[in-house]
Design a protein around this motif. Sequence first.
Motif, PDB file in Angstrom:
ATOM      1  N   ARG A   1       0.624  -1.074  -0.125  1.00 47.90           N
ATOM      2  CA  ARG A   1      -0.230  -0.245   0.139  1.00 47.90           C
ATOM      3  C   ARG A   1       0.944   0.941  -0.155  1.00 47.90           C
ATOM      4  O   ARG A   1       0.467   2.792  -0.717  1.00 47.90           O
ATOM      5  N   MET A   2       1.774   1.089   0.504  1.00 49.86           N
ATOM      6  CA  MET A   2       3.119   2.365   0.785  1.00 49.86           C
ATOM      7  C   MET A   2       3.483   2.503  -0.375  1.00 49.86           C
ATOM      8  O   MET A   2       3.366   3.624  -1.019  1.00 49.86           O
ATOM      9  N   LEU A   3       4.126   1.773  -1.179  1.00 47.89           N
ATOM     10  CA  LEU A   3       4.316   1.761  -2.334  1.00 47.89           C
ATOM     11  C   LEU A   3       3.467   2.936  -3.338  1.00 47.89           C
ATOM     12  O   LEU A   3       4.376   3.142  -4.885  1.00 47.89           O
ATOM     13  N   ALA A   4       2.690   2.560  -3.658  1.00 47.05           N
ATOM     14  CA  ALA A   4       1.522   3.028  -3.775  1.00 47.05           C
ATOM     15  C   ALA A   4       1.287   5.067  -4.004  1.00 47.05           C
ATOM     16  O   ALA A   4       0.752   5.448  -4.827  1.00 47.05           O
ATOM     17  N   HIS A   5       2.191   5.467  -2.861  1.00 45.09           N
ATOM     18  CA  HIS A   5       2.644   6.908  -2.831  1.00 45.09           C
ATOM     19  C   HIS A   5       3.956   7.193  -2.718  1.00 45.09           C
ATOM     20  O   HIS A   5       4.737   6.647  -2.065  1.00 45.09           O
TER      21      HIS A   5
ATOM     22  N   ARG B   1       4.602   9.489  -0.610  1.00 42.84           N
ATOM     23  CA  ARG B   1       4.913   9.637   0.241  1.00 42.84           C
ATOM     24  C   ARG B   1       4.552   9.754   1.367  1.00 42.84           C
ATOM     25  O   ARG B   1       3.492   9.511   1.379  1.00 42.84           O
ATOM     26  N   VAL B   2       4.920   8.900   2.509  1.00 42.95           N
ATOM     27  CA  VAL B   2       3.717   8.213   3.524  1.00 42.95           C
ATOM     28  C   VAL B   2       4.981   8.732   4.902  1.00 42.95           C
ATOM     29  O   VAL B   2       5.654   8.724   5.447  1.00 42.95           O
ATOM     30  N   ALA B   3       3.672   9.195   5.616  1.00 38.61           N
ATOM     31  CA  ALA B   3       3.860   9.775   7.190  1.00 38.61           C
ATOM     32  C   ALA B   3       3.423   8.360   8.147  1.00 38.61           C
ATOM     33  O   ALA B   3       2.595   7.832   8.100  1.00 38.61           O
ATOM     34  N   VAL B   4       4.622   8.433   8.708  1.00 41.07           N
ATOM     35  CA  VAL B   4       4.333   6.810  10.362  1.00 41.07           C
ATOM     36  C   VAL B   4       4.454   7.916  11.389  1.00 41.07           C
ATOM     37  O   VAL B   4       5.187   8.542  11.944  1.00 41.07           O
ATOM     38  N   VAL B   5       3.187   7.752  11.812  1.00 43.19           N
ATOM     39  CA  VAL B   5       2.820   8.683  12.975  1.00 43.19           C
ATOM     40  C   VAL B   5       2.586   7.679  14.388  1.00 43.19           C
ATOM     41  O   VAL B   5       1.854   6.072  14.007  1.00 43.19           O
ATOM     42  N   HIS B   6       3.425   7.993  14.860  1.00 44.18           N
ATOM     43  CA  HIS B   6       3.970   6.801  16.230  1.00 44.18           C
ATOM     44  C   HIS B   6       3.910   8.385  18.198  1.00 44.18           C
ATOM     45  O   HIS B   6       3.991   9.121  17.939  1.00 44.18           O
TER      46      HIS B   6
END
Length: 89
Positions: free
Chosen positions: A73-77, A79-84
């Motif tokens: 799913r991430m490869l389709a974007h 930029r990906v935000a990883v919120v923790h």
Amino acid sequence: MVNREFAEAPLADKRLAGRLVKIAAKAVQDPAATFPQMARSDAQLEAIYRFLSNHRVAMDGILEPHHRATLSRMLAHERVAVVHDSSQF
């Protein structure tokens, strides 16, 4: 979505993968629910506990298909935000 994500989990038996799909589907319905809250009966609760204590079920086998699907799913974007949230009360 849960079926696609976990049906091919690398577990020792297809029945274990089926049980994982059922448990994950219940967790998606109510992520804050405990196992007793997720189960509709004592038999369902026992099935969850038996699954988790089964020597043929490993955490890697549970998480691997989820990690793979998440990366896909991430490869389709771009930029990906990883919120923790690491705060504690």
